[in-house]
Enzyme design. Structure first.
Site, short mmCIF file in Angstrom:
data_model
loop_
_atom_site.label_atom_id
_atom_site.label_comp_id
_atom_site.label_asym_id
_atom_site.label_seq_id
_atom_site.Cartn_x
_atom_site.Cartn_y
_atom_site.Cartn_z
N ASP A 150 1.04 -0.99 0.33
CA ASP A 150 -0.15 0.01 0.07
C ASP A 150 1.27 1.39 0.30
O ASP A 150 2.16 1.05 -0.37
CB ASP A 150 -1.14 0.22 1.20
N HIS A 151 0.51 2.55 -0.26
CA HIS A 151 0.84 3.54 0.43
C HIS A 151 2.59 3.92 0.39
O HIS A 151 2.90 2.96 2.11
CB HIS A 151 0.18 4.22 1.22
N GLU A 223 -4.57 6.74 7.59
CA GLU A 223 -4.68 5.58 7.90
C GLU A 223 -3.11 4.77 7.78
O GLU A 223 -2.30 5.86 6.95
CB GLU A 223 -5.23 5.03 6.22
N HIS A 268 -9.91 7.84 3.58
CA HIS A 268 -10.03 6.65 4.69
C HIS A 268 -11.00 6.84 5.72
O HIS A 268 -10.69 8.15 6.63
CB HIS A 268 -8.20 6.66 5.24
N HIS A 307 -9.11 4.08 -3.57
CA HIS A 307 -9.44 3.55 -1.93
C HIS A 307 -10.25 4.34 -0.75
O HIS A 307 -11.18 5.77 -1.38
CB HIS A 307 -8.20 4.52 -1.89
N ASN A 329 -9.88 -0.86 -2.25
CA ASN A 329 -9.39 -1.41 -0.84
C ASN A 329 -10.45 -1.15 0.23
O ASN A 329 -11.31 -0.52 0.42
CB ASN A 329 -8.43 0.06 -0.53
#
Length: 402
Positions: A150-151, A223, A268, A307, A329
């Site tokens: 992820d990120h 997040e 998020h 996302h 996601n």
């Protein structure tokens, strides 16, 4: 439900339709040791997509198929083997693919919070260990699994570098990367710097058949240590021109395969930073813009990922899928589901969990079978898997294998 920044997965026309042998190289030795599971094909899937971890051309085929058939794959953030196994259990139940996603913090947790994380050593080792666990057991579930991270912001690039090195080493031995894909999130940088750095990594990743997911715009909320709760709402909406710029730059890399997380109001978590509106029509407009610029016959030349969609209306989710979203996601809702399973187990068996000896059945009765960690953890797995089956239905991903 956590849907992330709309990411467009795409391979530019110049690369997307290249002959398979040119687009994704393979080691012939791989096929000499195929197991029965690896030879299995799914009646509703491209022939290249088989049980186990999907990489290279098979991954591209899977995502293109998802776009064509109108479903999106759940991309689930995990923190250990319990949540990994819950993902694959759910996929087996709903009859579709799953994307197992590692974050930097999740990798560190898998390695152990007490482990030395100097130079991101634990974060790297944990992700690698988790990926190897998936590779050892994925075929047992009989479903396609995408291994993803992820990120990754600019300050975290050493973690990303360590993962790429692990992929390169794995590729030397196995002819495919350890992971299927990785995400770079350089959305805090200028567009030119963001895509410039992505292009450098894309050149390296393309040589080992790794797919790159990158982000344009910002996903709101918070997040795993990234807090965008107070971001200017204008940054939550990506412009088609920005996407096309990235498309052209990354598309110039031979053998490139990439996705782009284009923001359309995504947030998020289960809260909103204020006055944020989800606008899936941005994805539709971007598709039309790219199609016109490229003169493509495909009305959806991009493959998007989504996302930051926790709490989003199902009709908005499915409208985004109509625009070519092929992965969503999910994190916030599965975290709650796992805890809720553990909480319910404790509530149901509370009187058997107050000591090693003694319960309603007798003062000398043992409680070991109740406080065995496997019991409460299994309850969490079951609840998480059930929540993912619900997500798969929302994403129209159930029953897409056979």
């Amino acid at each position: 439900m956590k849907l992330s920044t709309a990411a467009l997965f795409f391979i530019p026309a110049v690369v997307a339709f290249a002959p398979p042998q040119a687009a994704f190289r393979s080691n012939p030795a791989l096929f000499a040791t195929e197991t029965a599971a690896e030879k299995t094909t799914f009646s509703k899937m491209p022939a290249s997509v088989k049980p186990g971890v999907v990489t290279g051309k098979a991954l591209v085929d899977l995502l293109q198929h998802a776009k064509k058939e109108g479903f999106a794959i759940p991309g689930v953030n995990i923190v250990g083997t319990n949540s990994i196994n819950a993902c694959m259990e759910a996929a087996k139940k709903y009859g579709g693919p799953i994307m197992v996603t590692f974050s930097k913090g999740g990798g560190q947790f898998i390695a152990g919070k007490a482990a030395d994380n100097s130079d991101d050593a634990a974060s790297i080792a944990g992700c690698v260990a988790g990926a190897k666990h998936v590779r050892e057991v994925a075929k047992l579930y009989g479903v396609p699994v995408v291994l993803h991270t992820d990120h990754c912001q600019k300050a975290w690039l050493p973690w990303f570098d360590g993962l790429i090195e692990a992929n390169e080493e794995y590729y030397k031995e196995h002819g495919e990367p350890l992971f299927s894909s990785h995400m770079l999130d350089l959305s805090e940088e200028s567009l030119e710097e963001n895509i410039g750095i992505c292009k450098q990594y894309m050149e390296r990743m393309a040589k080992i058949d790794l797919l790159l997911e990158f982000e344009l715009g910002v996903t709101g909320g918070e997040e795993d240590g990234v807090d965008n709760s107070d971001v200017d709402s204008s940054r939550l909406y990506t412009q088609p021109e920005e996407v096309y710029y990235a498309y052209k730059e990354l598309g110039s890399v031979p053998n490139a395969a990439f996705t782009c997380a284009a923001s359309f109001g995504n947030v998020h978590g289960v809260y909103a930073p204020g006055n944020v509106e989800l606008k899936p029509e941005i994805l539709h407009n971007t598709q039309a813009y790219i199609q016109e610029k490229e003169g493509s016959d495909d009305s959806k030349p991009m493959l998007f990922v989504f996302h930051g969609g926790s709490g989003s209306d199902v009709k908005d989710i499915q409208y985004a899928i109509e625009a070519g979203v092929v992965k969503m996601n999910i994190d916030t809702d599965t975290q709650w589901a796992f805890w809720d399973g553990v909480r319910e187990y404790e509530a149901t068996n509370r009187e058997y969990l107050q000591g090693q000896i003694g319960n309603p059945d007798g003062a000398d009765k043992p409680n070991k079978k109740y406080y065995d960690p496997r019991m409460s953890l299994r309850a969490g797995e079951e609840a998480m898997a059930a929540r993912l089956c619900q997500a798969a239905e929302d994403l129209k991903c159930n029953g897409v294998l056979n």
